[in-house]
Design an enzyme around this catalytic site. Sequence first.
Site, PDB file in Angstrom:
ATOM      1  N   HIS A 178       0.839  -1.197   0.000  1.00 55.71           N
ATOM      2  CA  HIS A 178       0.000   0.000   0.000  1.00 55.71           C
ATOM      3  C   HIS A 178       0.873   1.246   0.000  1.00 55.71           C
ATOM      4  O   HIS A 178       1.755   1.394   0.831  1.00 55.71           O
ATOM      5  CB  HIS A 178      -0.928   0.005   1.226  1.00 55.71           C
ATOM      6  CG  HIS A 178      -2.131  -0.864   1.055  1.00 55.71           C
ATOM      7  ND1 HIS A 178      -3.231  -0.800   1.871  1.00 55.71           N
ATOM      8  CD2 HIS A 178      -2.406  -1.813   0.114  1.00 55.71           C
ATOM      9  CE1 HIS A 178      -4.140  -1.681   1.460  1.00 55.71           C
ATOM     10  NE2 HIS A 178      -3.659  -2.307   0.411  1.00 55.71           N
ATOM     11  N   TYR A 193      -9.192   5.443   7.537  1.00 66.19           N
ATOM     12  CA  TYR A 193      -9.360   5.741   8.962  1.00 66.19           C
ATOM     13  C   TYR A 193     -10.364   6.879   9.040  1.00 66.19           C
ATOM     14  O   TYR A 193     -10.138   7.942   8.463  1.00 66.19           O
ATOM     15  CB  TYR A 193      -8.045   6.219   9.592  1.00 66.19           C
ATOM     16  CG  TYR A 193      -6.972   5.153   9.745  1.00 66.19           C
ATOM     17  CD1 TYR A 193      -6.170   4.779   8.670  1.00 66.19           C
ATOM     18  CD2 TYR A 193      -6.740   4.559  10.979  1.00 66.19           C
ATOM     19  CE1 TYR A 193      -5.178   3.814   8.823  1.00 66.19           C
ATOM     20  CE2 TYR A 193      -5.739   3.602  11.141  1.00 66.19           C
ATOM     21  CZ  TYR A 193      -4.977   3.231  10.067  1.00 66.19           C
ATOM     22  OH  TYR A 193      -3.996   2.283  10.226  1.00 66.19           O
ATOM     23  N   PRO A 240      -4.277   0.171  18.766  1.00 68.06           N
ATOM     24  CA  PRO A 240      -4.000  -0.258  17.389  1.00 68.06           C
ATOM     25  C   PRO A 240      -4.062   0.851  16.334  1.00 68.06           C
ATOM     26  O   PRO A 240      -3.736   0.609  15.170  1.00 68.06           O
ATOM     27  CB  PRO A 240      -5.087  -1.308  17.127  1.00 68.06           C
ATOM     28  CG  PRO A 240      -6.179  -0.987  18.081  1.00 68.06           C
ATOM     29  CD  PRO A 240      -5.539  -0.378  19.284  1.00 68.06           C
ATOM     30  N   LYS A 281       1.021  -0.192  15.105  1.00 67.33           N
ATOM     31  CA  LYS A 281       2.411  -0.307  15.543  1.00 67.33           C
ATOM     32  C   LYS A 281       2.740  -1.538  16.391  1.00 67.33           C
ATOM     33  O   LYS A 281       3.920  -1.864  16.571  1.00 67.33           O
ATOM     34  CB  LYS A 281       2.806   0.951  16.347  1.00 67.33           C
ATOM     35  CG  LYS A 281       2.910   2.204  15.502  1.00 67.33           C
ATOM     36  CD  LYS A 281       4.197   2.210  14.696  1.00 67.33           C
ATOM     37  CE  LYS A 281       4.202   3.185  13.557  1.00 67.33           C
ATOM     38  NZ  LYS A 281       3.894   2.585  12.241  1.00 67.33           N
ATOM     39  N   TYR A 295       4.000   6.559  10.254  1.00 65.45           N
ATOM     40  CA  TYR A 295       3.174   5.417   9.844  1.00 65.45           C
ATOM     41  C   TYR A 295       4.017   4.338   9.153  1.00 65.45           C
ATOM     42  O   TYR A 295       3.832   3.146   9.416  1.00 65.45           O
ATOM     43  CB  TYR A 295       2.035   5.882   8.933  1.00 65.45           C
ATOM     44  CG  TYR A 295       0.956   4.836   8.767  1.00 65.45           C
ATOM     45  CD1 TYR A 295      -0.074   4.717   9.697  1.00 65.45           C
ATOM     46  CD2 TYR A 295       0.972   3.947   7.686  1.00 65.45           C
ATOM     47  CE1 TYR A 295      -1.061   3.748   9.561  1.00 65.45           C
ATOM     48  CE2 TYR A 295      -0.012   2.976   7.540  1.00 65.45           C
ATOM     49  CZ  TYR A 295      -1.024   2.884   8.485  1.00 65.45           C
ATOM     50  OH  TYR A 295      -1.997   1.910   8.349  1.00 65.45           O
TER      51      TYR A 295
END
Length: 394
Positions: A72, A201, A293, A297, A385
């Site tokens: 991704h 998200y 979550p 990580k 990220y």
Amino acid sequence: MKTQVAIIGAGPAGLLLGQLLHKAGIDNVIVERQSADYVLGRIRAGVLEQGMVELLREAGVSERMDREGLVHDGFELAFDGRQEYIDLKELTDGKTVMIYGQTEVTRDLMAAREASGARTFYAAGEVQPHDLKGDAPYVTFEQDGEQFRLDCDYIAGCDGFHGVSRQSIPREVLKEYERVYPFGWLGILADTPPVSDELIYANHERGFALCSMRSPTRTRYYVQVAAEEKVEDWSDERFWNELKSRLPEQTAAKLVTGPSIEKSIAPLRSFVVEPMHYGRLFLVGDAAHIVPPTGAKGLNLAASDVNTLYRILVKVYAEGRSELLEKYSEICLRRIWKAERFSWWMTSLLHRFPDTDAFSQRMQRTELDYYVGSLAGRKTIAENYVGLPYEAID
Ligand code: APR
Ligand code: PHB
């Protein structure tokens, strides 16, 4: 029985450490409380940082991941009626993440271990590490009514948050840092095509939602729920309706629903213990730290601890560099705290907190607006990220 490194726990941390050490010619034995099938039945994380992907390649267990995993380049942030793309690849000079379930990572590691002939004891009872401060530590356990004693040079405590390793360290030696969030994530796994090619998200007034996946035919979706919610009260239909209500309209319209194959509620917690080392025992992964979550990580931190301990042990055995063992905890904690910060920040940015006032809600919205509207802000999100770099051991 004797080995060089006794590993407690066959989650991803224990299995990956075992595989890397085995490849480096360092003998190790894994002792796991559950059966292999039980370990594989747990549905956990699904986003691998590039550092972890490279470590799995180095461990020789990446063949299926490289074939089936989904690379991704970015993810979507949905809030306030907007949908904003965080282009990880562009913002980090080419870094990406890999979508490949923790269950699959574990399966590949178990297969590699079996093929290597390295010893693993599953369904072990009464696992207990001993003589951690001396130079001859050992682990005792029982299996099928038989008692075992495993003598070793070092013990790696890879036994998760509820394991015995951290509890074997005298309480006064450890300092714990903890935050428990007033909500959990209700997650479902379903054999449906993902609603979007990449993750979404979503911050919504009804609460946070996340669209994730395991493959082009298997999805993982989450909605924020109150801490006291019971999974029995959530039919599939109620879940899908709640999820749709929190997604941008065009996304909700495209959502393909189907029967769930797993449904569970996970509490959200931040936790760190310091130090991660006591005598000849080293804590690795969830045994030493938990993250909510939201930043994806948890699994990646377990991998970076493994990377650090593995490289130190190689230098200890090959070059006699025992002094490096004293640095394990501080090296790990520097990276862990930064991932704790990112996970806490993403959690505060994206969830609805039970008693926030109107001012705090405006602040949350403005923080999102500011970060996605600024190149520096988007770069900050992206570099965290994809994963901060691993520290070199020298
Ligand atoms: N003796 C032996 N094994 C034990 C004991 C014990 N007393 N207690 C727990 N275990 C085993 C568990 O059954 C589990 O298989 O230790 C293993 C720990 O694995 P995980 O909990 O998966 O932890 P870790 O390997 O550190 O993986 C990191 O990342 O996605 C996150 O939290 C998620 O599991 C994940 C983690
Ligand atoms: C998941 O797919 O389970 C997942 C993805 C991203 C997260 C957390 C969980 O931040």
